[in-house]
Design a protein around this motif. Sequence first.
Motif: not given
Lengths: 754, 230
Positions: B15-19
């Motif tokens: 997701t945005w936090s992990t891409f």
Amino acid sequence: MRGYWHLFAIASSISIIAITFKSYFLYGLIVLWIYILYRRQRIQTFHALLLIGLTVLTSLYYSTTEVSTTIDLSQDSFTGTIPSPVERKENLTSLVFQTVDKTNIQVTYFDDDGSNLSQTWKTGADCQLQGIPQSPQPSTNPGQFNFQKYLKNKRISHQVILRDSNNLTCKGENALEKIYNTRNIGINNVNDSFSQFTSSWILALFFGFDEQLDDRIVTVFEHWNLSHLLAISGLHVGLITGLLYFLLVKTSILSKEKATSVIVIFLFLYPFISGGAPSVWRASLMTITAMTMLRFRKQGSVVDIVSIIFLVCVFFDKQLIYQLGFQFSFLVTSSLILSRKWLRRTSKAKLIVRISLISMFTLLPLQLLHFYYINPFAILLNIVVVPYYSILVMPFLFLLLFVSFISPNAITFLDFLFQSMHQPMLQIITSIDTHLFHPFVIGKIPLMYIWIYYGLLIVLFYSIEKHQKKLMVISVSTVCVLLLWLEFRPYIDEHGTVTMLDVGQGDAIVIELPYREGIIMIDAAGTLKKDFQTPSDKTYKQIINPFLYSKGIDQIDIMFLSHADHDHIGSVPYLLKNFDVNHVVTSDFFDKSMLPNALLQKTTFHVARGQSIVDYRDLSFQVLHPVKDMKNRNDNSLVLQARIGQLNWLFTGDISQETEQVILKRNPNLKVDVLKLAHHGSKDSSAEQFINQLNPKIALISVGRDNRYGHPAEEVLQRLKNSETPVLRTDRQGAIIYTYKDNGETGTFSTFLP
Amino acid sequence: MECVWCNKKIYPNVTWSTFLYPEKLAPLCHSCQGELRWIERADCIDCGRQYKDGAKKESNRCQDCNRRRETSQQFLTKNRSVFQYNEQLQPMITKWKYRGDYCLIEAFRAPVQEGFKTYFSDLNADTIAVPIPLSPQRLQERAFNQAEAIAQLLPLPTCELLKRVHGEKQSKRSRKERLEASNPFQLFKSTNKPVLLIDDIYTTGTTLQQAAEILIQSGCPEVSSYTLAR
């Protein structure tokens, strides 16, 4: 590898960006990034090695993007094939001809003799081309769409405009032609079965053929970021797949498994049938992969699927990534997928709002790069119109198409029903556009701001996902501050410019004062359609509007109109309509009937006479002419003299030698630094005596390429040569730009073309 | 990597936090992890119990703890636990503790460490961790002491100050028997440092209170406790 593919897509795209923009510092970032991931054990050794390998590979692959131009221009006959579909429009056929040594030539043929020979031009045919390939015209004005680059992105380096269909003789075809032909047959069938209105929409939304859509509607949709609804996008492919599946399974025609297979086959063919836009390929390939995996009960993540398809596209065709449709499609899809946590578990209404918000924020920089403005209220219309398309228009048209296969008689009524639903809706959208379209014109922005913007956007989406309200507020406000800063940048710019646009045979001059203290225009040329009668908005749309928008201009303080000829005021109606024009100044012999009265109401109209002075801020325009009626439109041109950027300018409109005499008689000591040559360099103007008396340091000629009047006249050029006056001409050098600073020094002249 | 509990493959969530910065793969898959319930609030400030949702909270101590205070049986300063002892956690602890699947400790590592940070941030700097011991026979049976395994996850020095007299398994005894049983611990070594007792499960709290009692009596200034579940 599962769950890690996106890292490869990121590494690959950053490498391409680094190569394309020569921003080699990005490689440092990539290496640092891989190192951190590896050290913090977020990736394994083989991931890290593969990432580095891919970075190197992509860079090498993309460092040789030069289009093949190994073409022998001394010959005028070429052997080759037609690799892609032949586009047949009303009285225009265009195709790409590929020579044996893989040079692509765009061939255009205006089909006015009604010959049947062009019917043998088919995909896969072996052909013989007679003609002299020419380099496509590059853009000649700041902000203008670069056709040469556009063709280059499609790997086309040359073009030939056929005068005679005998100059292209072809034989044979391949399998692709059959598929493309299906498309043509489909298009013809639709045109035969439905009303003009309905078929234009069916063709645009299912066949990717938007030629028949009303231009005004296309413009309105563009204004409101709705263009994605007019081209086939991922949304359409998803809806078509869903509708097809529903139709096949719910009517018990096929079992679920068979329906899946049928749809997969359909999706492979669909991009060919629908014109092969990158977004259609992306959506089709993604749906195919997802459905195949579902069919074989394989699990996978959407992020991986989109990443793999991205990598395949990037390596399959080097030019794809430079296409706007490709960028739009992948950017929106990936940001929606990355936001899925936020999109899950929410009401339908909120979902639409969120999807629109994410798309708008993600595409904003692209929108700015290509159109120079944003329309923040577009999102409101999207929220209403996108569901309207998904729930009503698409299923309705799908039904219409389906019914046309089984019972053509029922169509007329359904067709009528569709018209009575869709036409009022379009009217509403159009009237919203007329009343509420106030673009936020920002202009051309340095690339650096785009990276900053995307950095902030990632922080914003991160904070939303993590429910960090504080961070969210900070990032949203920073984004707004950034946009405001971009909007206000001209107001702190100490540079002023005078730009003589290359509008072909005509005049259009834009003066920008330093610190955005004022925008002054002198004339705004228009063009005529091919019949030399009907006014065309081409010059406005392709040159004047993009130039003003690229400078972040949406307001004109003073517009001087020299005289009422179309090549001087043809674009004025469009300017009055779309810009805030505060004052219009003309001579008192100006034929006002040439401009629509309704539009003149929007501005203050002034009449200037000889020897009057128009003051604006620090500038003062001396009106030297007309002092008396010369009984001739050209000779009644407003002649202006002004000191701009330490130089003395003379703008002469279209006056002839007779008027020059009148001016010299009244102003015997007149000297100028910059002379805009009268009447595009006509031999009846710019007398030797006039030039010698004025003694300009430089002469500017606004004139069309290969114009039919033979402007500028040889005699005039000779007179200038005799007086050793350097000449800049728009037909040779494109737009002519004088840039000066607000510090009392003289500025410099530059030209758009080298 | 596979989930230490259900053995399904674990993939990173993008997701945005992990891409840009992939998450470290957790030892438990998302669905197993999702079944574990954290204790989110200590409704009783003594034993760290969390009432069922919607239950009325009359004071900031529960009845058990109030009763203990009245009879001066409260030796622990406070107890805190990481998870609620639910249907997901119970078989996990059973497998870990009784059937010797030592690897399952990985599933608890991060939560135990995180919980420690949240609950014991105000702990005295020279505090030592004391795991509740097993009797030598039990240790023989299980091959490792689960309390010690948990204690080793913490950033505190671990000291074995207690030993246990062999008796009936705690888990085989009724509530009443447990509350009345005599103290099974003996002091091994006394300390003058504050102590954090470590155990796997807090049920009635008797075991921990008994251990705390012995430590306090031998001059230990303060005893708290930390358990994996309750």
